[in-house]
Write a protein that holds these residues in place. Structure first.
Motif, PDB file in Angstrom:
ATOM      1  N   PHE A 141     -20.612   3.688  -5.056  1.00 44.55           N
ATOM      2  CA  PHE A 141     -19.643   2.481  -5.638  1.00 44.55           C
ATOM      3  C   PHE A 141     -19.403   1.821  -6.939  1.00 44.55           C
ATOM      4  N   THR A 142     -19.950   2.221  -7.595  1.00 42.62           N
ATOM      5  CA  THR A 142     -20.140   1.332  -8.542  1.00 42.62           C
ATOM      6  C   THR A 142     -18.346   2.209  -9.417  1.00 42.62           C
ATOM      7  N   VAL A 143     -17.966   3.605  -8.731  1.00 41.55           N
ATOM      8  CA  VAL A 143     -16.744   4.422  -9.528  1.00 41.55           C
ATOM      9  C   VAL A 143     -15.857   4.216  -9.087  1.00 41.55           C
ATOM     10  N   SER A 144     -16.033   3.592  -7.242  1.00 42.41           N
ATOM     11  CA  SER A 144     -14.919   3.368  -6.468  1.00 42.41           C
ATOM     12  C   SER A 144     -13.982   1.986  -6.648  1.00 42.41           C
ATOM     13  N   THR A 145     -13.263   1.796  -6.160  1.00 41.31           N
ATOM     14  CA  THR A 145     -12.693   0.605  -6.431  1.00 41.31           C
ATOM     15  C   THR A 145     -11.921   0.187  -5.016  1.00 41.31           C
ATOM     16  N   PHE A 146     -12.420  -1.134  -4.873  1.00 41.65           N
ATOM     17  CA  PHE A 146     -12.427  -1.790  -3.447  1.00 41.65           C
ATOM     18  C   PHE A 146     -11.156  -1.969  -2.795  1.00 41.65           C
ATOM     19  N   ALA A 147     -10.629  -1.085  -1.360  1.00 41.40           N
ATOM     20  CA  ALA A 147      -9.204  -0.782  -1.244  1.00 41.40           C
ATOM     21  C   ALA A 147      -9.532  -1.394  -0.472  1.00 41.40           C
ATOM     22  N   CYS A 148      -7.915  -2.227   0.498  1.00 45.93           N
ATOM     23  CA  CYS A 148      -7.463  -3.847   1.008  1.00 45.93           C
ATOM     24  C   CYS A 148      -6.223  -3.622   1.073  1.00 45.93           C
ATOM     25  N   ASP A 149      -5.729  -3.328   2.116  1.00 44.45           N
ATOM     26  CA  ASP A 149      -4.172  -2.736   1.868  1.00 44.45           C
ATOM     27  C   ASP A 149      -3.832  -4.214   2.455  1.00 44.45           C
ATOM     28  N   LEU A 150      -3.217  -5.415   1.869  1.00 45.20           N
ATOM     29  CA  LEU A 150      -2.894  -6.273   1.972  1.00 45.20           C
ATOM     30  C   LEU A 150      -0.962  -6.719   1.422  1.00 45.20           C
ATOM     31  N   GLY A 151      -0.235  -5.065   1.745  1.00 55.18           N
ATOM     32  CA  GLY A 151       0.957  -5.500   1.899  1.00 55.18           C
ATOM     33  C   GLY A 151       1.299  -5.841   0.069  1.00 55.18           C
ATOM     34  N   ASP A 152       1.852  -6.851   0.043  1.00 59.25           N
ATOM     35  CA  ASP A 152       2.226  -6.373  -1.968  1.00 59.25           C
ATOM     36  C   ASP A 152       1.411  -7.715  -2.599  1.00 59.25           C
ATOM     37  N   ILE A 153       0.115  -8.374  -1.690  1.00 63.70           N
ATOM     38  CA  ILE A 153      -1.492  -8.333  -2.172  1.00 63.70           C
ATOM     39  C   ILE A 153      -2.181  -7.701  -3.088  1.00 63.70           C
ATOM     40  N   LYS A 154      -2.295  -7.718  -3.560  1.00 63.70           N
ATOM     41  CA  LYS A 154      -3.215  -6.938  -4.164  1.00 63.70           C
ATOM     42  C   LYS A 154      -4.662  -7.422  -5.206  1.00 63.70           C
ATOM     43  N   ILE A 155      -5.974  -7.086  -4.027  1.00 64.11           N
ATOM     44  CA  ILE A 155      -7.232  -7.610  -4.870  1.00 64.11           C
ATOM     45  C   ILE A 155      -7.836  -6.622  -5.852  1.00 64.11           C
ATOM     46  N   HIS A 156      -8.368  -7.363  -7.323  1.00 66.38           N
ATOM     47  CA  HIS A 156      -8.924  -6.190  -8.073  1.00 66.38           C
ATOM     48  C   HIS A 156      -9.580  -6.288  -8.347  1.00 66.38           C
ATOM     49  N   THR A 157     -11.123  -5.893  -8.745  1.00 61.80           N
ATOM     50  CA  THR A 157     -12.429  -5.503  -8.893  1.00 61.80           C
ATOM     51  C   THR A 157     -12.649  -5.193 -10.193  1.00 61.80           C
ATOM     52  N   ASP A 158     -11.335  -4.337 -10.662  1.00 64.06           N
ATOM     53  CA  ASP A 158     -11.857  -3.419 -11.604  1.00 64.06           C
ATOM     54  C   ASP A 158     -12.400  -4.181 -13.112  1.00 64.06           C
ATOM     55  N   PHE A 159     -13.126  -4.801 -12.442  1.00 61.90           N
ATOM     56  CA  PHE A 159     -14.352  -6.016 -13.935  1.00 61.90           C
ATOM     57  C   PHE A 159     -15.792  -6.014 -14.008  1.00 61.90           C
ATOM     58  N   SER A 160     -16.611  -6.030 -14.822  1.00 57.51           N
ATOM     59  CA  SER A 160     -17.905  -6.412 -15.385  1.00 57.51           C
ATOM     60  C   SER A 160     -17.989  -7.513 -14.209  1.00 57.51           C
ATOM     61  N   SER A 220       2.164 -12.968   8.800  1.00 61.49           N
ATOM     62  CA  SER A 220       2.671 -13.356   7.531  1.00 61.49           C
ATOM     63  C   SER A 220       2.218 -13.584   5.988  1.00 61.49           C
ATOM     64  N   ASN A 221       0.738 -12.215   5.875  1.00 64.04           N
ATOM     65  CA  ASN A 221       0.298 -12.180   4.864  1.00 64.04           C
ATOM     66  C   ASN A 221       0.593 -13.384   3.758  1.00 64.04           C
ATOM     67  N   ASP A 222       0.497 -14.306   4.763  1.00 61.69           N
ATOM     68  CA  ASP A 222      -0.094 -15.218   3.118  1.00 61.69           C
ATOM     69  C   ASP A 222      -1.516 -16.128   3.570  1.00 61.69           C
ATOM     70  N   ARG A 223      -2.815 -14.976   4.538  1.00 65.09           N
ATOM     71  CA  ARG A 223      -4.205 -15.630   4.078  1.00 65.09           C
ATOM     72  C   ARG A 223      -4.587 -14.356   4.414  1.00 65.09           C
ATOM     73  N   ILE A 224      -5.991 -14.327   3.505  1.00 62.76           N
ATOM     74  CA  ILE A 224      -6.543 -13.256   3.228  1.00 62.76           C
ATOM     75  C   ILE A 224      -7.952 -14.330   3.843  1.00 62.76           C
ATOM     76  N   THR A 225      -8.830 -12.705   4.797  1.00 68.51           N
ATOM     77  CA  THR A 225      -9.924 -13.833   5.444  1.00 68.51           C
ATOM     78  C   THR A 225     -11.108 -12.174   4.469  1.00 68.51           C
ATOM     79  N   ILE A 226     -11.983 -12.711   3.615  1.00 74.75           N
ATOM     80  CA  ILE A 226     -12.771 -11.685   2.854  1.00 74.75           C
ATOM     81  C   ILE A 226     -14.391 -12.092   3.646  1.00 74.75           C
ATOM     82  N   GLU A 227     -15.439 -11.553   4.371  1.00 77.60           N
ATOM     83  CA  GLU A 227     -16.495 -11.368   4.637  1.00 77.60           C
ATOM     84  C   GLU A 227     -17.355 -10.863   3.270  1.00 77.60           C
ATOM     85  N   LEU A 228     -18.173 -11.132   2.880  1.00 71.79           N
ATOM     86  CA  LEU A 228     -19.208 -11.019   1.710  1.00 71.79           C
ATOM     87  C   LEU A 228     -20.274 -10.526   2.695  1.00 71.79           C
TER      88      LEU A 228
END
Length: 383
Positions: free
Chosen positions: A13-32, A48-56
């Motif tokens: 998981f450390t070397v993987s990047t978080f993949a979530c297909d959100l169209g034109d919105i990008k989530i970046h987790t490439d930092f400590s 409408s791609n204007d609400r993101i839901t993330i479950e932790l």
């Protein structure tokens, strides 16, 4: 075998990047400190791609309910969006913060229910950071240590490595003819940022060129291990190290490399005929509180901590320095370990999650000064 498999999974998981297909919105987790892929239970967007839901979700269960989150957001086109954060089998502890550079932070207006936290932000091609607390990364500790070691009396060196081979650093001010030691510890629990914000000025003041600090260092050596859990810090964990263990419950078994190496160093100090005199362990919780050992526990200088914290309380008449004496036998807590192993006082210095950051710094400097003044006195009796 289970531990090995767990560690290999974490490395994946450390070397993987978080993949979530959100169209034109990008989530970046490439930092400590970013939320690791393994801690995202789900991610989705509306039509409408204007609400993101993330479950932790936590890295391990059972666990302290301290849901950490940190990620960057960008969009091909500028747009206003709603972010909804949910916690799997838990509830939110932290209030969201926003940054445009990962360094300066500001609060975000939000609404919260027990199940979810919602906030509205504007995103564009330029990423924004959203985090549960300010980010203090492993590199921040290294840069701080390197800046301190420019002083002739300070060394900054590696004492060992974490489960995932991150270096563990110590900062030390010592002289061979001085036999007493003050120990300072921090970041056993990754998301406890306000404790880190207190440790920095507290320690810097101990190592300063003030007259009080110079007199103190003529009587006491200082050992600081500021970042006990670099794996958890890097991976955005809620509580544990990369083996899924709460380090502040391992001070009886010493099975984790991060704890084992510090225990070895302290044992070597005592084996040389020197003395651990006092220890301070920095943490964060919901309010400002100082967990102490009881004055009647039978340790040396029984009133050292109460004298110290009473003096600190007098310096801040509008702030209540809450002392909570107690002992936790057989739980593997650092404070208890110091008291039982070395027969001296230790405290857990807890800053509130939402305590004003300027006040955290001021209180830490005053705490450092009053501790030095107190340790230079006889504390067999209450002052």
């Amino acid at each position: 075998m289970i531990r090995i498999a767990f560690t290999l999974l974490l490395l994946f998981f450390t070397v993987s990047t978080f993949a979530c297909d959100l169209g034109d919105i990008k989530i970046h987790t490439d930092f400590s400190g970013a939320t690791s892929k393994e801690l995202i239970a789900s991610c989705s967007t509306n039509k409408s791609n204007d609400r993101i839901t993330i479950e932790l979700q936590p890295e391990n269960t059972p666990i302290n309910n301290s849901p950490w989150y940190a990620f960057k957001l960008s969009s091909a086109i500028e747009k206003n969006i709603t972010i909804e954060l949910k916690v799997k089998d838990g509830s939110h502890r932290y209030s969201p913060k926003l940054s445009y550079n990962g360094k300066q932070w500001q609060p975000i207006a939000y609404k919260k229910t027990p199940e979810r936290l919602r906030m509205n932000v504007t995103i564009s091609k330029q990423p924004i950071w959203i985090s549960a607390q300010e980010l203090i990364t492993n590199d921040d500790y290294i840069h701080w240590g390197k800046a301190l070691e420019k002083k002739a009396h300070i060394t900054h060196s590696i004492i060992g490595h974490s489960v995932n081979e991150h270096p563990l650093y110590k900062i030390e001010s010592s002289s061979a003819n001085i036999k007493k030691w003050l120990i300072v510890l921090g970041r056993q629990h990754p998301p406890e940022i306000t404790g880190a914000l207190a440790l920095f000025p507290f320690s810097t003041n101990l190592l300063s060129n003030s007259e009080l600090a110079r007199v103190f260092r003529a009587h006491y050596n200082i050992l600081i291990i500021p970042n006990m859990n670099p794996d958890g810090v890097s991976l955005g964990y809620w509580r544990h190290n990369a083996n899924g263990v709460d380090l502040n419950r391992d001070w009886k078994n010493f099975k984790q490399p991060e704890v084992s190496v510090v225990h070895k160093i302290l044992s070597q100090i005592v084996d040389r005929g020197e003395e651990i005199s006092m220890a301070v362990d920095f943490h964060s919780t919901h309010k400002d509180i100082f967990y102490t050992m009881p004055t009647d526990y039978g340790i040396r200088q029984p009133y050292l901590v109460s004298n110290w914290l009473n003096a600190l309380d007098k310096k801040h008449p509008n702030f209540n320095v809450i002392q909570k004496p107690g002992n936790n036998p057989n739980k593997g807590v650092f404070k208890q370990y110091i008291a039982d192993m070395y027969n001296v006082h230790a405290i857990t210095y807890e800053m509130g999650d939402h305590t004003d950051r300027k006040f955290i710094r001021k209180l830490a400097i005053d705490a450092s000064n009053t501790l030095m003044q107190t340790m230079l006195k006889d504390n067999k009796h209450e002052n």
